[in-house]
Write a protein that holds these residues in place. Structure first.
Motif, PDB file in Angstrom:
ATOM      1  N   GLU A   1       2.820  -1.874   4.349  1.00 50.47           N
ATOM      2  CA  GLU A   1       2.665  -0.741   3.437  1.00 50.47           C
ATOM      3  C   GLU A   1       3.593  -0.905   2.242  1.00 50.47           C
ATOM      4  N   PHE A   2       3.041  -0.749   1.056  1.00 52.04           N
ATOM      5  CA  PHE A   2       3.802  -0.789  -0.190  1.00 52.04           C
ATOM      6  C   PHE A   2       3.919   0.649  -0.714  1.00 52.04           C
ATOM      7  N   TRP A   3       5.147   1.113  -0.841  1.00 52.22           N
ATOM      8  CA  TRP A   3       5.435   2.486  -1.258  1.00 52.22           C
ATOM      9  C   TRP A   3       6.143   2.457  -2.595  1.00 52.22           C
ATOM     10  N   ARG A   4       5.637   3.253  -3.529  1.00 56.63           N
ATOM     11  CA  ARG A   4       6.251   3.350  -4.855  1.00 56.63           C
ATOM     12  C   ARG A   4       6.548   4.823  -5.126  1.00 56.63           C
ATOM     13  N   ASP A   5       7.783   5.092  -5.505  1.00 56.35           N
ATOM     14  CA  ASP A   5       8.225   6.450  -5.791  1.00 56.35           C
ATOM     15  C   ASP A   5       7.520   6.990  -7.029  1.00 56.35           C
ATOM     16  N   ARG A   6       7.139   8.231  -6.977  1.00 56.77           N
ATOM     17  CA  ARG A   6       6.557   8.934  -8.115  1.00 56.77           C
ATOM     18  C   ARG A   6       7.229  10.297  -8.236  1.00 56.77           C
ATOM     19  N   GLU A   7       7.207  10.849  -9.420  1.00 54.66           N
ATOM     20  CA  GLU A   7       7.810  12.159  -9.642  1.00 54.66           C
ATOM     21  C   GLU A   7       7.188  13.213  -8.740  1.00 54.66           C
ATOM     22  N   HIS A   8       8.004  14.198  -8.400  1.00 55.25           N
ATOM     23  CA  HIS A   8       7.570  15.369  -7.629  1.00 55.25           C
ATOM     24  C   HIS A   8       7.076  14.977  -6.236  1.00 55.25           C
ATOM     25  N   ARG A   9       7.570  13.830  -5.734  1.00 61.68           N
ATOM     26  CA  ARG A   9       7.207  13.334  -4.401  1.00 61.68           C
ATOM     27  C   ARG A   9       5.708  13.033  -4.273  1.00 61.68           C
ATOM     28  N   LEU A  10       5.071  12.713  -5.391  1.00 63.08           N
ATOM     29  CA  LEU A  10       3.654  12.349  -5.402  1.00 63.08           C
ATOM     30  C   LEU A  10       3.542  10.822  -5.343  1.00 63.08           C
ATOM     31  N   HIS A  11       4.124  10.259  -4.299  1.00 64.70           N
ATOM     32  CA  HIS A  11       4.287   8.814  -4.174  1.00 64.70           C
ATOM     33  C   HIS A  11       2.952   8.071  -4.045  1.00 64.70           C
ATOM     34  N   GLU A  12       3.010   6.791  -4.364  1.00 62.48           N
ATOM     35  CA  GLU A  12       1.856   5.894  -4.209  1.00 62.48           C
ATOM     36  C   GLU A  12       2.082   5.056  -2.951  1.00 62.48           C
ATOM     37  N   ARG A  13       1.100   5.053  -2.050  1.00 64.36           N
ATOM     38  CA  ARG A  13       1.217   4.294  -0.802  1.00 64.36           C
ATOM     39  C   ARG A  13      -0.045   3.466  -0.593  1.00 64.36           C
ATOM     40  N   ARG A  14       0.144   2.140  -0.541  1.00 61.69           N
ATOM     41  CA  ARG A  14      -0.960   1.208  -0.296  1.00 61.69           C
ATOM     42  C   ARG A  14      -0.736   0.561   1.061  1.00 61.69           C
ATOM     43  N   LEU A  15      -1.732   0.632   1.922  1.00 63.22           N
ATOM     44  CA  LEU A  15      -1.627   0.088   3.270  1.00 63.22           C
ATOM     45  C   LEU A  15      -2.604  -1.071   3.440  1.00 63.22           C
ATOM     46  N   PHE A  16      -2.065  -2.222   3.857  1.00 58.74           N
ATOM     47  CA  PHE A  16      -2.865  -3.399   4.184  1.00 58.74           C
ATOM     48  C   PHE A  16      -2.833  -3.572   5.696  1.00 58.74           C
ATOM     49  N   THR A  17      -4.007  -3.656   6.307  1.00 63.46           N
ATOM     50  CA  THR A  17      -4.121  -3.819   7.747  1.00 63.46           C
ATOM     51  C   THR A  17      -4.856  -5.118   8.036  1.00 63.46           C
ATOM     52  N   ARG A  18      -4.320  -5.885   8.971  1.00 63.19           N
ATOM     53  CA  ARG A  18      -4.925  -7.166   9.340  1.00 63.19           C
ATOM     54  C   ARG A  18      -6.343  -6.922   9.851  1.00 63.19           C
ATOM     55  N   ALA A  19      -7.291  -7.702   9.342  1.00 64.40           N
ATOM     56  CA  ALA A  19      -8.699  -7.629   9.768  1.00 64.40           C
ATOM     57  C   ALA A  19      -9.178  -9.057   9.970  1.00 64.40           C
ATOM     58  N   GLY A  20      -9.070  -9.555  11.205  1.00 66.25           N
ATOM     59  CA  GLY A  20      -9.421 -10.945  11.472  1.00 66.25           C
ATOM     60  C   GLY A  20      -8.472 -11.871  10.743  1.00 66.25           C
ATOM     61  N   GLU A  21      -9.020 -12.764   9.938  1.00 66.42           N
ATOM     62  CA  GLU A  21      -8.197 -13.679   9.147  1.00 66.42           C
ATOM     63  C   GLU A  21      -7.816 -13.095   7.796  1.00 66.42           C
TER      64      GLU A  21
ATOM     65  N   TRP B   1      -7.509  -9.166   5.275  1.00 70.74           N
ATOM     66  CA  TRP B   1      -6.840  -7.877   5.201  1.00 70.74           C
ATOM     67  C   TRP B   1      -7.808  -6.804   4.726  1.00 70.74           C
ATOM     68  N   ARG B   2      -7.586  -5.598   5.202  1.00 73.53           N
ATOM     69  CA  ARG B   2      -8.311  -4.411   4.738  1.00 73.53           C
ATOM     70  C   ARG B   2      -7.269  -3.564   4.007  1.00 73.53           C
ATOM     71  N   GLU B   3      -7.633  -3.066   2.839  1.00 73.71           N
ATOM     72  CA  GLU B   3      -6.693  -2.282   2.040  1.00 73.71           C
ATOM     73  C   GLU B   3      -7.153  -0.838   1.945  1.00 73.71           C
ATOM     74  N   GLY B   4      -6.182   0.070   1.992  1.00 77.57           N
ATOM     75  CA  GLY B   4      -6.476   1.478   1.824  1.00 77.57           C
ATOM     76  C   GLY B   4      -5.274   2.203   1.249  1.00 77.57           C
ATOM     77  N   LEU B   5      -5.467   3.453   0.945  1.00 78.87           N
ATOM     78  CA  LEU B   5      -4.398   4.298   0.417  1.00 78.87           C
ATOM     79  C   LEU B   5      -4.021   5.336   1.454  1.00 78.87           C
ATOM     80  N   LEU B   6      -2.776   5.795   1.378  1.00 75.39           N
ATOM     81  CA  LEU B   6      -2.295   6.872   2.229  1.00 75.39           C
ATOM     82  C   LEU B   6      -1.844   8.027   1.357  1.00 75.39           C
ATOM     83  N   TYR B   7      -2.015   9.241   1.858  1.00 70.00           N
ATOM     84  CA  TYR B   7      -1.468  10.389   1.155  1.00 70.00           C
ATOM     85  C   TYR B   7       0.045  10.245   1.091  1.00 70.00           C
ATOM     86  N   PRO B   8       0.663  10.798   0.029  1.00 66.56           N
ATOM     87  CA  PRO B   8       2.138  10.750  -0.073  1.00 66.56           C
ATOM     88  C   PRO B   8       2.795  11.513   1.062  1.00 66.56           C
TER      89      PRO B   8
END
Length: 192
Positions: free
Chosen positions: A163-183, A185-192
């Motif tokens: 997971e790559f987390w980047r700080d944003r103002e007002h705690r509205l952070h950016e979160r990118r999650l990479f999950t292993r899928a076979g050989e 990766w699957r990418e998605g976003l998470l709520y702050p």
């Protein structure tokens, strides 16, 4: 198309190396022991590639015992000045003797001697006891290269998710999650 999380890690890691004053490669290592007791400590990243993230330690240490009981771990890089963090979770395995030997040979001589002198994580009655053991190792290996102790080596965390987390103002952070899928990766976003 999903971005390669290892390439993104390398980019963020290079920025941390350029901007962090101390220990840009410091990461929190979290483990769980045989009794289910969690423990976290700082270690230094000493290698990374598509296979995973490598650190080295005394294999008689508390962390090594926990990894023997439950060979899974979580890593956390937090670069406050960059307002970023990376979380990694995955299976852990020992690195090869050849990799451990190569890294050990690159360490400073005092660090090599310290690996022989230390019973890492075990009680120490007095600092003078450790210093005496260190002096014994200096004498033992005088005028020769210091070999890697048999009880010392590396571990690789093979990520199942990053997971790559980047700080944003007002705690509205950016979160990118990479999950292993076979050989890959699957990418998605998470709520702050």
């Amino acid at each position: 198309m999903t971005e390669d999380p290892h390439a993104l890690f390398e980019h963020w890691f290079a920025e941390a190396k350029a901007s962090e004053i101390n220990d840009y490669n410091a990461m929190t290592l979290a483990t769980v022991d045989a009794d289910g007791q969690p423990s976290a400590r700082q270690v230094l990243l000493k290698g990374h590639d598509a296979r995973g993230f490598v650190f080295y330690t005394n294999r008689g240490s508390r962390k090594a015992a926990a990894l023997a009981a439950h060979p899974r771990a979580a890593l956390l890089f937090h670069w406050k000045s960059l307002r970023r963090q990376i979380r990694i979770e995955g299976a852990v395995s020992p690195v090869s003797d050849a990799e451990s030997d190569a890294y050990f040979a690159s360490r400073s001589r005092p660090s090599q001697l310290g690996a022989w002198a230390s019973d890492q994580s075990r009680p120490l009655s007095d600092r003078a006891v450790f210093e005496a053991r260190y002096a014994e190792m200096e004498a033992r290996f005088a005028d020769q290269d210091v070999p890697r102790p048999p009880h010392w080596g590396g571990y690789r965390v093979a990520p199942g998710q990053i997971e790559f987390w980047r700080d944003r103002e007002h705690r509205l952070h950016e979160r990118r999650l990479f999950t292993r899928a076979g050989e890959g990766w699957r990418e998605g976003l998470l709520y702050p």
